[in-house]
Scaffold this active site. Structure first.
Site, PDB file in Angstrom:
ATOM      1  N   HIS A  18       0.767  -1.235   0.101  1.00 53.94           N
ATOM      2  CA  HIS A  18       0.036  -0.181   0.062  1.00 53.94           C
ATOM      3  C   HIS A  18       0.739   1.368   0.122  1.00 53.94           C
ATOM      4  O   HIS A  18       0.534   2.254  -0.606  1.00 53.94           O
ATOM      5  CB  HIS A  18      -0.939   0.145   1.296  1.00 53.94           C
ATOM      6  CG  HIS A  18      -2.059  -1.084   1.111  1.00 53.94           C
ATOM      7  ND1 HIS A  18      -2.697  -1.732   2.041  1.00 53.94           N
ATOM      8  CD2 HIS A  18      -2.548  -1.806  -0.043  1.00 53.94           C
ATOM      9  CE1 HIS A  18      -3.365  -2.399   1.677  1.00 53.94           C
ATOM     10  NE2 HIS A  18      -3.459  -2.592   0.420  1.00 53.94           N
ATOM     11  N   HIS A  41      -7.498  -7.859  -8.069  1.00 55.33           N
ATOM     12  CA  HIS A  41      -7.927  -8.598  -6.823  1.00 55.33           C
ATOM     13  C   HIS A  41      -8.260  -7.759  -5.849  1.00 55.33           C
ATOM     14  O   HIS A  41      -7.285  -7.417  -5.011  1.00 55.33           O
ATOM     15  CB  HIS A  41      -6.719  -9.465  -6.631  1.00 55.33           C
ATOM     16  CG  HIS A  41      -6.222 -10.442  -7.561  1.00 55.33           C
ATOM     17  ND1 HIS A  41      -5.768 -10.138  -8.606  1.00 55.33           N
ATOM     18  CD2 HIS A  41      -6.593 -11.952  -7.606  1.00 55.33           C
ATOM     19  CE1 HIS A  41      -5.446 -11.319  -9.608  1.00 55.33           C
ATOM     20  NE2 HIS A  41      -5.982 -12.410  -8.885  1.00 55.33           N
ATOM     21  N   GLU A 109     -13.605  -8.706  -8.015  1.00 55.83           N
ATOM     22  CA  GLU A 109     -13.385  -9.558  -6.760  1.00 55.83           C
ATOM     23  C   GLU A 109     -14.290 -10.811  -7.262  1.00 55.83           C
ATOM     24  O   GLU A 109     -15.507 -10.580  -7.613  1.00 55.83           O
ATOM     25  CB  GLU A 109     -13.814  -8.778  -5.802  1.00 55.83           C
ATOM     26  CG  GLU A 109     -13.950  -9.503  -4.411  1.00 55.83           C
ATOM     27  CD  GLU A 109     -12.866 -10.629  -3.985  1.00 55.83           C
ATOM     28  OE1 GLU A 109     -11.631  -9.930  -3.759  1.00 55.83           O
ATOM     29  OE2 GLU A 109     -12.848 -11.695  -3.812  1.00 55.83           O
ATOM     30  N   ASP A 134     -13.580 -12.541 -12.787  1.00 55.89           N
ATOM     31  CA  ASP A 134     -12.123 -13.234 -12.714  1.00 55.89           C
ATOM     32  C   ASP A 134     -11.248 -12.292 -13.114  1.00 55.89           C
ATOM     33  O   ASP A 134     -11.122 -11.592 -14.342  1.00 55.89           O
ATOM     34  CB  ASP A 134     -12.095 -14.364 -13.702  1.00 55.89           C
ATOM     35  CG  ASP A 134     -10.622 -15.214 -13.553  1.00 55.89           C
ATOM     36  OD1 ASP A 134     -10.266 -15.564 -12.517  1.00 55.89           O
ATOM     37  OD2 ASP A 134      -9.981 -15.234 -14.457  1.00 55.89           O
ATOM     38  N   ASP A 155      -3.203  -8.187  -7.357  1.00 55.08           N
ATOM     39  CA  ASP A 155      -2.575  -8.616  -5.894  1.00 55.08           C
ATOM     40  C   ASP A 155      -3.272 -10.081  -5.752  1.00 55.08           C
ATOM     41  O   ASP A 155      -4.131 -10.111  -4.766  1.00 55.08           O
ATOM     42  CB  ASP A 155      -3.184  -7.656  -5.103  1.00 55.08           C
ATOM     43  CG  ASP A 155      -2.756  -7.872  -3.705  1.00 55.08           C
ATOM     44  OD1 ASP A 155      -2.000  -8.536  -3.586  1.00 55.08           O
ATOM     45  OD2 ASP A 155      -3.414  -7.311  -2.820  1.00 55.08           O
TER      46      ASP A 155
HETATM   47  C1  LIG Z   1      -4.599 -10.386  -1.368  1.00 57.78           C
HETATM   48  S1  LIG Z   1      -6.420 -10.252  -1.795  1.00 57.78           S
HETATM   49  C2  LIG Z   1      -6.516  -8.569  -2.249  1.00 57.78           C
HETATM   50  C3  LIG Z   1      -6.135  -7.470  -1.216  1.00 57.78           C
HETATM   51  C4  LIG Z   1      -6.668  -6.188  -1.821  1.00 57.78           C
HETATM   52  N1  LIG Z   1      -5.863  -5.899  -3.133  1.00 57.78           N
HETATM   53  C5  LIG Z   1      -6.008  -5.112  -0.983  1.00 57.78           C
HETATM   54  O1  LIG Z   1      -4.739  -4.578  -1.032  1.00 57.78           O
HETATM   55  O2  LIG Z   1      -6.695  -4.552   0.134  1.00 57.78           O
HETATM   56  C6  LIG Z   1      -6.715 -11.169  -2.950  1.00 57.78           C
HETATM   57  C7  LIG Z   1      -8.173 -11.118  -3.331  1.00 57.78           C
HETATM   58  O3  LIG Z   1      -8.341 -11.745  -4.631  1.00 57.78           O
HETATM   59  C8  LIG Z   1      -9.522 -12.499  -4.674  1.00 57.78           C
HETATM   60  N2  LIG Z   1      -9.434 -13.424  -5.586  1.00 57.78           N
HETATM   61  C9  LIG Z   1      -8.836 -14.641  -5.851  1.00 57.78           C
HETATM   62  N3  LIG Z   1      -8.964 -15.029  -6.767  1.00 57.78           N
HETATM   63  C10 LIG Z   1      -9.475 -14.112  -7.870  1.00 57.78           C
HETATM   64  C11 LIG Z   1      -9.772 -14.002  -9.292  1.00 57.78           C
HETATM   65  N4  LIG Z   1      -9.220 -15.138  -9.986  1.00 57.78           N
HETATM   66  N5  LIG Z   1     -10.165 -13.216  -9.569  1.00 57.78           N
HETATM   67  C12 LIG Z   1     -10.696 -12.096  -8.967  1.00 57.78           C
HETATM   68  N6  LIG Z   1     -10.437 -11.986  -7.533  1.00 57.78           N
HETATM   69  C13 LIG Z   1      -9.986 -13.084  -6.967  1.00 57.78           C
HETATM   70  C14 LIG Z   1      -9.731 -13.018  -3.098  1.00 57.78           C
HETATM   71  O4  LIG Z   1     -11.158 -13.265  -2.824  1.00 57.78           O
HETATM   72  C15 LIG Z   1      -9.182 -11.832  -2.423  1.00 57.78           C
HETATM   73  O5  LIG Z   1     -10.368 -10.969  -1.827  1.00 57.78           O
END
Ligand SMILES: C[S@@+](CC[C@H](N)C(=O)[O-])C[C@H]1O[C@@H](n2cnc3c(N)ncnc32)[C@H](O)[C@@H]1O
Length: 272
Positions: A18, A41, A109, A134, A155
């Site tokens: 961040h 993500h 998400e 996705d 991420d």
């Molecule tokens: C590390 S966290 C993200 C944290 C966020 N970027 C932050 O900094 O606050 C990863 C997120 O990606 C989601 N996720 C996992 N696979 C995904 C995909 N293929 N496409 C979109 N979201 C996905 C998970 O549910 C999770 O909420």
């Protein structure tokens, strides 16, 4: 999909990601022309650290709590935003806080509950689009943006070892559609072997102008532990390589635990 970011919000790895995200956004906003930001993500947007999952793990106490207690100058912008936003801001909340009226944010998400909460957090916000989509598909579908200027934050949760390969494919696909975009991809560092392979593949990918930054709080020699994290930035803004070292040094000074093998690096993987 087992990963829930709420357990890790405000951890040392979140602080690294961040703090750099805020620097990248500020740098891109030095130009007046509108900016598109894609958060592939996104998570839920913001997190209550005192209750629920974050309180149960307490990871934030070794992370953002240490920076709030005593904020070094290179982190003042990021920590100031965290203070002003109340709940710990995830990437969508930090990005939203910095958007100017003509800028746009698209968040993806995939987890149904997290998507629902994210959408509720940005309901009626005309500058933010929330997609139950996705990430890897979105990198193809949502790029290039009409603004022709953009930051793409990738991420992934890194729940399985194939995610480095998936990340590489996603970067290549996104970059092929939007070669002038700034891509910032976070990755975990547990042990060195997967990172070396990832860097080599990036160097051989044909993409240029790539910088990787890393911060390890201890020697990365235990594949079962998050020992550090990194971020690769493709097309980094002017002065990124000059400013990133002091941000990383400030982070390590506050978040490090005086363990053997701690380090920070800024490495160029592809020529400008
Ligand atoms: C590390 S966290 C993200 C944290 C966020 N970027 C932050 O900094 O606050 C990863 C997120 O990606 C989601 N996720 C996992 N696979 C995904 C995909 N293929 N496409 C979109 N979201 C996905 C998970 O549910 C999770 O909420």
């Amino acid at each position: 999909m087992n990963y829930r970011h709420a357990f890790h919000a405000g951890s040392f790895a979140d602080c690294v990601k961040h703090a750099l995200l805020v620097w990248l956004l500020r740098a891109l906003m030095r130009k007046e022309t509108p900016l598109f930001v894609l958060d592939t993500h996104a998570g839920v947007g913001h997190y209550d650290l005192e209750y629920g999952p974050a309180a149960r793990t307490g990871e934030w106490r070794q992370g953002i709590a240490r920076l709030l207690d005593d904020t070094p100058a290179p982190l003042a912008d990021y920590v100031g935003l965290v203070r002003s936003l109340g709940l710990y801001p995830g990437s969508p909340a930090l990005i939203r806080a910095l958007l100017r009226p003509a800028d746009r944010l698209a968040c993806c998400e995939l987890h149904p509950d997290d998507f629902f909460e994210l959408r509720r957090n940005f309901a009626r916000d005309s500058q933010v689009g929330v997609h139950h989509r996705d990430a890897w598909e979105a990198l193809r579908a949502l790029l290039p943006p009409k603004e022709r200027r953009g930051l793409i934050l990738i991420d992934p949760p890194f729940e399985n070892p194939q995610e480095f390969a998936q990340l590489l494919d996603g970067l290549a696909a996104g970059h092929a559609r939007f070669p002038t975009g700034v891509f910032a991809a976070w990755y975990p560092i547990k042990h060195r072997a997967p990172i070396r392979a990832f860097h080599t593949q990036l160097q051989q990918s044909g993409m240029r102008d790539i910088v990787s930054i890393e911060l390890c709080i201890r020697e990365p020699d235990d594949p079962a532990r998050l020992n550090g994290c990194g971020m690769v930035v493709i097309n980094p803004p002017f002065r990124f390589e000059l400013n990133a070292p002091e941000i990383l040094a400030a982070l390590l000074e506050r978040l490090g635990r005086n363990e053997r093998g701690a380090y920070t690096t800024v490495t160029r993987l592809g020529a400008e």
